[in-house]
Design an enzyme around this catalytic site. Structure first.
Site, PDB file in Angstrom:
ATOM      1  N   HIS A   1     -12.382  68.969 -11.897  1.00 54.46           N
ATOM      2  CA  HIS A   1     -11.260  68.518 -12.729  1.00 54.46           C
ATOM      3  C   HIS A   1     -10.043  69.409 -12.494  1.00 54.46           C
ATOM      4  O   HIS A   1     -10.193  70.588 -12.149  1.00 54.46           O
ATOM      5  CB  HIS A   1     -11.559  68.700 -14.228  1.00 54.46           C
ATOM      6  CG  HIS A   1     -12.883  68.252 -14.704  1.00 54.46           C
ATOM      7  ND1 HIS A   1     -13.034  67.160 -15.525  1.00 54.46           N
ATOM      8  CD2 HIS A   1     -14.131  68.746 -14.527  1.00 54.46           C
ATOM      9  CE1 HIS A   1     -14.314  67.011 -15.826  1.00 54.46           C
ATOM     10  NE2 HIS A   1     -15.001  67.970 -15.234  1.00 54.46           N
TER      11      HIS A   1
ATOM     12  N   HIS B   1      -6.780  65.105 -18.149  1.00 54.06           N
ATOM     13  CA  HIS B   1      -7.441  65.653 -16.962  1.00 54.06           C
ATOM     14  C   HIS B   1      -7.550  64.601 -15.874  1.00 54.06           C
ATOM     15  O   HIS B   1      -7.377  63.406 -16.114  1.00 54.06           O
ATOM     16  CB  HIS B   1      -8.830  66.209 -17.307  1.00 54.06           C
ATOM     17  CG  HIS B   1      -9.888  65.166 -17.495  1.00 54.06           C
ATOM     18  ND1 HIS B   1     -11.146  65.284 -16.944  1.00 54.06           N
ATOM     19  CD2 HIS B   1      -9.885  63.989 -18.153  1.00 54.06           C
ATOM     20  CE1 HIS B   1     -11.867  64.230 -17.267  1.00 54.06           C
ATOM     21  NE2 HIS B   1     -11.131  63.428 -18.006  1.00 54.06           N
TER      22      HIS B   1
ATOM     23  N   SER C   1     -20.058  67.073 -14.514  1.00 57.13           N
ATOM     24  CA  SER C   1     -19.480  65.752 -14.266  1.00 57.13           C
ATOM     25  C   SER C   1     -18.773  65.661 -12.920  1.00 57.13           C
ATOM     26  O   SER C   1     -18.639  64.567 -12.373  1.00 57.13           O
ATOM     27  CB  SER C   1     -18.470  65.399 -15.371  1.00 57.13           C
ATOM     28  OG  SER C   1     -19.119  65.329 -16.610  1.00 57.13           O
TER      29      SER C   1
ATOM     30  N   GLN D   1     -17.837  70.079 -22.074  1.00 59.99           N
ATOM     31  CA  GLN D   1     -18.696  70.987 -21.318  1.00 59.99           C
ATOM     32  C   GLN D   1     -18.025  72.364 -21.283  1.00 59.99           C
ATOM     33  O   GLN D   1     -16.808  72.475 -21.217  1.00 59.99           O
ATOM     34  CB  GLN D   1     -18.913  70.444 -19.909  1.00 59.99           C
ATOM     35  CG  GLN D   1     -19.741  69.164 -19.903  1.00 59.99           C
ATOM     36  CD  GLN D   1     -19.883  68.594 -18.520  1.00 59.99           C
ATOM     37  OE1 GLN D   1     -20.332  69.278 -17.616  1.00 59.99           O
ATOM     38  NE2 GLN D   1     -19.505  67.337 -18.358  1.00 59.99           N
TER      39      GLN D   1
ATOM     40  N   CYS E   1     -12.740  59.322 -14.483  1.00 62.22           N
ATOM     41  CA  CYS E   1     -13.012  59.231 -15.919  1.00 62.22           C
ATOM     42  C   CYS E   1     -12.349  57.973 -16.491  1.00 62.22           C
ATOM     43  O   CYS E   1     -11.278  57.569 -16.049  1.00 62.22           O
ATOM     44  CB  CYS E   1     -12.458  60.475 -16.615  1.00 62.22           C
ATOM     45  SG  CYS E   1     -12.780  60.519 -18.398  1.00 62.22           S
TER      46      CYS E   1
END
Length: 146
Positions: A140, A38, A137, A114, A96
């Site tokens: 994505h 991702h 977060s 998630q 990330c």
């Protein structure tokens, strides 16, 4: 025949040996596992406003969700057009820590990510890139790799 095994493939204890599955096909609980990469872009609404790219969170804190979505949509378009490899774009742009692995998250099963991320990742075919996915977060795009 290996030591401790009978001719019919059973162990001397009488239990049948288990065939090994690849690490991303079956989890320890016997549930389906997949593999994905991702690209995550954090923004002012992200639950944690720091990353390896922005340790103090200065840029993240002033980036709107809309701006992060716009940047991610542009990256997705460039990847789809063949201008970038997904792995290279992740390494360069993702907030990330998986960026150092080209965005690779490794194998995972349900309940480990998630919920919106999980739903999107499991719905993809191998080799397919998701639309933009919103989580706590950030935003994505996901590439299912296995």
């Amino acid at each position: 025949m290996p030591e401790g095994e009978t001719a019919d493939g059973r162990l001397e204890s009488g239990k049948r040996k288990r065939e090994k599955k690849s690490e991303y096909e079956i989890s320890a609980a016997g549930k389906e596992r997949i593999r994905a990469s991702h690209i995550l872009l954090k923004h002012e609404g992200s639950r944690r406003k720091s990353s390896w790219k922005d340790p103090d969170g200065r840029l993240i804190s002033v980036t709107t969700r809309d701006k992060a979505v716009q940047q991610l949509a542009e990256l997705r378009e460039e990847i789809s057009a063949g201008k970038f490899q997904f792995e290279d774009a992740a390494a360069q742009h993702s907030h990330c820590s998986s960026a150092k692995r080209g965005g690779d998250l490794g194998p995972f099963g349900r309940g480990q990510m998630q919920r919106p991320f999980e739903q999107a990742a499991f719905a993809l075919a191998v080799g397919e890139i998701s639309d933009i996915v919103d989580t706590d977060s950030g935003v994505h795009i996901i590439l299912r790799t296995g």
